[in-house]
Design a protein around this motif. Sequence first.
Motif, PDB file in Angstrom:
ATOM      1  N   LYS A 126       2.869   6.900  12.817  1.00 13.19           N
ATOM      2  CA  LYS A 126       2.416   7.105  14.080  1.00 13.19           C
ATOM      3  C   LYS A 126       1.492   8.338  13.947  1.00 13.19           C
ATOM      4  O   LYS A 126       2.015   9.511  13.683  1.00 13.19           O
ATOM      5  N   PHE A 127       0.093   8.351  14.154  1.00 14.21           N
ATOM      6  CA  PHE A 127      -0.683   9.546  14.136  1.00 14.21           C
ATOM      7  C   PHE A 127      -1.052  10.102  15.495  1.00 14.21           C
ATOM      8  O   PHE A 127      -1.435   9.106  16.307  1.00 14.21           O
ATOM      9  N   ASP A 128      -1.154  11.179  15.564  1.00 16.52           N
ATOM     10  CA  ASP A 128      -1.254  12.021  16.902  1.00 16.52           C
ATOM     11  C   ASP A 128      -2.777  12.013  17.211  1.00 16.52           C
ATOM     12  O   ASP A 128      -3.613  12.526  16.475  1.00 16.52           O
ATOM     13  N   ALA A 170      -0.636   3.966  15.930  1.00 12.79           N
ATOM     14  CA  ALA A 170       0.289   3.513  15.110  1.00 12.79           C
ATOM     15  C   ALA A 170      -0.010   2.412  14.130  1.00 12.79           C
ATOM     16  O   ALA A 170      -0.923   1.435  14.606  1.00 12.79           O
ATOM     17  N   VAL A 171       0.204   2.570  12.936  1.00 14.03           N
ATOM     18  CA  VAL A 171      -0.234   1.836  11.774  1.00 14.03           C
ATOM     19  C   VAL A 171       0.878   1.421  11.045  1.00 14.03           C
ATOM     20  O   VAL A 171       1.725   2.274  10.356  1.00 14.03           O
ATOM     21  N   GLY A 172       0.956   0.017  10.638  1.00  9.97           N
ATOM     22  CA  GLY A 172       1.970  -0.406   9.868  1.00  9.97           C
ATOM     23  C   GLY A 172       1.524  -1.138   8.653  1.00  9.97           C
ATOM     24  O   GLY A 172       0.218  -1.935   8.848  1.00  9.97           O
ATOM     25  N   ALA A 173       2.061  -1.375   7.364  1.00 15.07           N
ATOM     26  CA  ALA A 173       1.504  -1.778   6.234  1.00 15.07           C
ATOM     27  C   ALA A 173       2.440  -2.288   5.384  1.00 15.07           C
ATOM     28  O   ALA A 173       3.478  -1.327   5.255  1.00 15.07           O
ATOM     29  N   GLY A 174       2.215  -3.271   4.589  1.00 13.98           N
ATOM     30  CA  GLY A 174       3.216  -3.508   3.539  1.00 13.98           C
ATOM     31  C   GLY A 174       2.454  -4.698   2.576  1.00 13.98           C
ATOM     32  O   GLY A 174       1.585  -5.156   3.163  1.00 13.98           O
ATOM     33  N   LEU A 175       3.075  -4.880   1.481  1.00 14.38           N
ATOM     34  CA  LEU A 175       2.766  -6.050   0.807  1.00 14.38           C
ATOM     35  C   LEU A 175       3.278  -7.290   1.199  1.00 14.38           C
ATOM     36  O   LEU A 175       4.478  -7.415   1.156  1.00 14.38           O
ATOM     37  N   HIS A 176       2.496  -8.449   1.063  1.00 15.42           N
ATOM     38  CA  HIS A 176       2.990  -9.842   1.349  1.00 15.42           C
ATOM     39  C   HIS A 176       3.566 -10.512   0.238  1.00 15.42           C
ATOM     40  O   HIS A 176       2.929 -10.368  -0.881  1.00 15.42           O
ATOM     41  N   ASN A 177       4.321 -11.642   0.541  1.00 23.11           N
ATOM     42  CA  ASN A 177       4.841 -12.458  -0.475  1.00 23.11           C
ATOM     43  C   ASN A 177       5.950 -11.919  -1.511  1.00 23.11           C
ATOM     44  O   ASN A 177       5.482 -11.201  -2.329  1.00 23.11           O
ATOM     45  N   VAL A 178       7.166 -12.531  -1.557  1.00 22.72           N
ATOM     46  CA  VAL A 178       8.153 -11.559  -2.408  1.00 22.72           C
ATOM     47  C   VAL A 178       7.995 -11.957  -3.730  1.00 22.72           C
ATOM     48  O   VAL A 178       8.197 -11.187  -4.676  1.00 22.72           O
ATOM     49  N   TRP A 179       7.226 -13.217  -4.158  1.00 29.03           N
ATOM     50  CA  TRP A 179       6.834 -13.387  -5.418  1.00 29.03           C
ATOM     51  C   TRP A 179       5.775 -12.500  -6.059  1.00 29.03           C
ATOM     52  O   TRP A 179       5.801 -12.415  -7.170  1.00 29.03           O
ATOM     53  N   LEU A 180       4.913 -12.477  -5.124  1.00 33.35           N
ATOM     54  CA  LEU A 180       3.677 -11.592  -5.473  1.00 33.35           C
ATOM     55  C   LEU A 180       4.147 -10.163  -6.019  1.00 33.35           C
ATOM     56  O   LEU A 180       3.784  -9.438  -6.854  1.00 33.35           O
ATOM     57  N   ARG A 181       4.966  -9.335  -4.688  1.00 34.02           N
ATOM     58  CA  ARG A 181       5.892  -8.493  -5.189  1.00 34.02           C
ATOM     59  C   ARG A 181       6.524  -8.351  -6.632  1.00 34.02           C
ATOM     60  O   ARG A 181       6.636  -7.301  -7.265  1.00 34.02           O
ATOM     61  N   LYS A 182       7.239  -9.382  -6.645  1.00 35.53           N
ATOM     62  CA  LYS A 182       7.914  -9.394  -8.168  1.00 35.53           C
ATOM     63  C   LYS A 182       6.712  -9.356  -9.665  1.00 35.53           C
ATOM     64  O   LYS A 182       7.116  -8.846 -10.186  1.00 35.53           O
ATOM     65  N   ALA A 183       5.687 -10.039  -9.290  1.00 38.09           N
ATOM     66  CA  ALA A 183       4.808 -10.232 -10.076  1.00 38.09           C
ATOM     67  C   ALA A 183       3.919  -8.838 -10.419  1.00 38.09           C
ATOM     68  O   ALA A 183       3.549  -8.700 -11.608  1.00 38.09           O
ATOM     69  N   GLY A 184       3.439  -8.298  -9.358  1.00 41.18           N
ATOM     70  CA  GLY A 184       2.500  -7.164  -9.525  1.00 41.18           C
ATOM     71  C   GLY A 184       3.244  -5.891  -9.754  1.00 41.18           C
ATOM     72  O   GLY A 184       4.135  -5.625  -9.408  1.00 41.18           O
ATOM     73  N   ARG A 185       2.256  -4.887 -10.006  1.00 45.42           N
ATOM     74  CA  ARG A 185       2.671  -3.565 -10.319  1.00 45.42           C
ATOM     75  C   ARG A 185       1.966  -2.407  -9.502  1.00 45.42           C
ATOM     76  O   ARG A 185       2.419  -1.384  -9.315  1.00 45.42           O
ATOM     77  N   THR A 204       0.022  -0.129  -6.726  1.00 44.10           N
ATOM     78  CA  THR A 204       0.130   0.566  -5.387  1.00 44.10           C
ATOM     79  C   THR A 204      -1.237   0.332  -4.697  1.00 44.10           C
ATOM     80  O   THR A 204      -2.352   0.782  -5.215  1.00 44.10           O
ATOM     81  N   VAL A 205      -1.149  -0.074  -3.353  1.00 40.09           N
ATOM     82  CA  VAL A 205      -2.109  -0.002  -2.569  1.00 40.09           C
ATOM     83  C   VAL A 205      -2.065   1.188  -1.595  1.00 40.09           C
ATOM     84  O   VAL A 205      -1.144   1.574  -1.162  1.00 40.09           O
ATOM     85  N   SER A 206      -3.269   1.802  -1.391  1.00 34.02           N
ATOM     86  CA  SER A 206      -3.442   3.052  -0.540  1.00 34.02           C
ATOM     87  C   SER A 206      -4.321   2.670   0.799  1.00 34.02           C
ATOM     88  O   SER A 206      -5.350   1.979   0.644  1.00 34.02           O
ATOM     89  N   LEU A 207      -3.925   2.803   1.839  1.00 35.54           N
ATOM     90  CA  LEU A 207      -4.397   2.610   3.286  1.00 35.54           C
ATOM     91  C   LEU A 207      -4.858   3.868   3.764  1.00 35.54           C
ATOM     92  O   LEU A 207      -3.951   4.647   4.321  1.00 35.54           O
ATOM     93  N   ARG A 208      -5.936   4.578   4.049  1.00 31.16           N
ATOM     94  CA  ARG A 208      -6.345   5.426   4.612  1.00 31.16           C
ATOM     95  C   ARG A 208      -6.846   5.290   6.070  1.00 31.16           C
ATOM     96  O   ARG A 208      -7.452   4.326   6.183  1.00 31.16           O
ATOM     97  N   VAL A 209      -6.621   6.187   6.745  1.00 35.08           N
ATOM     98  CA  VAL A 209      -6.853   6.001   8.240  1.00 35.08           C
ATOM     99  C   VAL A 209      -7.614   6.982   8.686  1.00 35.08           C
ATOM    100  O   VAL A 209      -7.266   8.518   8.532  1.00 35.08           O
ATOM    101  N   LEU A 210      -8.883   6.904   9.107  1.00 37.43           N
ATOM    102  CA  LEU A 210      -9.890   7.937   9.662  1.00 37.43           C
ATOM    103  C   LEU A 210     -10.301   7.401  11.242  1.00 37.43           C
ATOM    104  O   LEU A 210     -10.629   6.384  11.458  1.00 37.43           O
ATOM    105  N   VAL A 211     -10.375   8.743  11.983  1.00 38.13           N
ATOM    106  CA  VAL A 211     -11.129   8.558  13.345  1.00 38.13           C
ATOM    107  C   VAL A 211     -12.208   9.242  13.357  1.00 38.13           C
ATOM    108  O   VAL A 211     -12.290  10.739  13.128  1.00 38.13           O
ATOM    109  N   GLN A 212     -13.423   8.814  13.449  1.00 39.93           N
ATOM    110  CA  GLN A 212     -14.506   9.595  13.644  1.00 39.93           C
ATOM    111  C   GLN A 212     -14.956  10.297  12.236  1.00 39.93           C
ATOM    112  O   GLN A 212     -15.477  11.628  12.386  1.00 39.93           O
ATOM    113  N   GLY A 213     -14.525   9.599  11.364  1.00 40.05           N
ATOM    114  CA  GLY A 213     -14.776  10.408   9.818  1.00 40.05           C
ATOM    115  C   GLY A 213     -13.553  11.167   9.508  1.00 40.05           C
ATOM    116  O   GLY A 213     -13.804  11.739   8.095  1.00 40.05           O
ATOM    117  N   ARG A 214     -12.646  11.570  10.281  1.00 38.71           N
ATOM    118  CA  ARG A 214     -11.784  12.831   9.885  1.00 38.71           C
ATOM    119  C   ARG A 214     -10.425  11.659   9.513  1.00 38.71           C
ATOM    120  O   ARG A 214     -10.108  10.898  10.296  1.00 38.71           O
TER     121      ARG A 214
END
Length: 300
Positions: free
Chosen positions: A265-267, A221-236, A238-248
């Motif tokens: 949630k990844f099986d 199970a992986v959760g992610a998001g951007l911190h700080n409401v003021w930074l969310r207003k200022a920035g444009r 997009t952040v990508s979070l890749r999840v790999l297990v044993q290289g896959r």
Amino acid sequence: MRLGSFLDANSLPATSPGLHLRRRHCCTGAGRDWQRAAGAPARATDRDWRAAAATVRAGYRPGDLIVAAPAWADPLLRLHLGDLIPLTVAGRLDAARFGRIWEISQRGARAPETQGSRVVQSRRQGALTLRRYERPAAQVSFDFVAEWNRAAVSRVDGGGRVSLCYRAPDRFECPDSPSQSLKPELLEIDTSPHFALSIPLAGRATTVVEFDRVPLGRELAVGAGLHNVWLRKAGRGTVSLRVLVQGRELGHIEAGSMTGWTLRKFDTSALAGQSQSVRFEITVNDPNSRTLGFAAEARS
């Protein structure tokens, strides 16, 4: 009272005798009639909250989760029971690891954390309803935030050059980006607290967070998001979070200013019982005002 009563009162000319009295009856008396007919609950009092808190304290066990419904009542919950809600619980990834949940609700609301649970205790405390739910709890085999200091952290630039980040007592520091560090921290994501790994992003290099020999369960199970409401207003960006297990690659999460806290949630049932490397790769198309928070659990 009929709808016509509202129309009649408002259609009177401004000089009509009794206008103010009739309008007052229309807007207040009718409102009270409607509330009584609809069974609208009274406002919860401090006495109600104290009584509900006393009941929770009497039956509380370490490891229980306590929630409020609707969510806007959470500050009152913390006022009366905050000592039983540590930061790691307040900022939880989700509620899967909790087998016993106390819910203090009002106005017919129900907390999403209780979905799929059965009620084993219920009582009214004035305008509040107190319920205790139970269900089988997820068994967490590895908490990536709690085990943050077991990670290897690095940054990889566009040419493939790797810069290692060094572990300090409370964080990882990256020499190629002094303003960037990785550490466990209580963050504000989507106006809610989340205890997560905090990464202020700088530059276009890929940040890699890798854990070796992670005991896997049936899901990651992986959760992610951007911190700080003021930074969310200022920035444009997009952040990508890749999840790999044993290289896959198992999948990825995209975090932008409007995405909030995203949980996936990844099986991993085919790898349950095995110890494998788990790697997170973080990239961003515009690092300005972007601080990513992410948390993960291996569990069954």
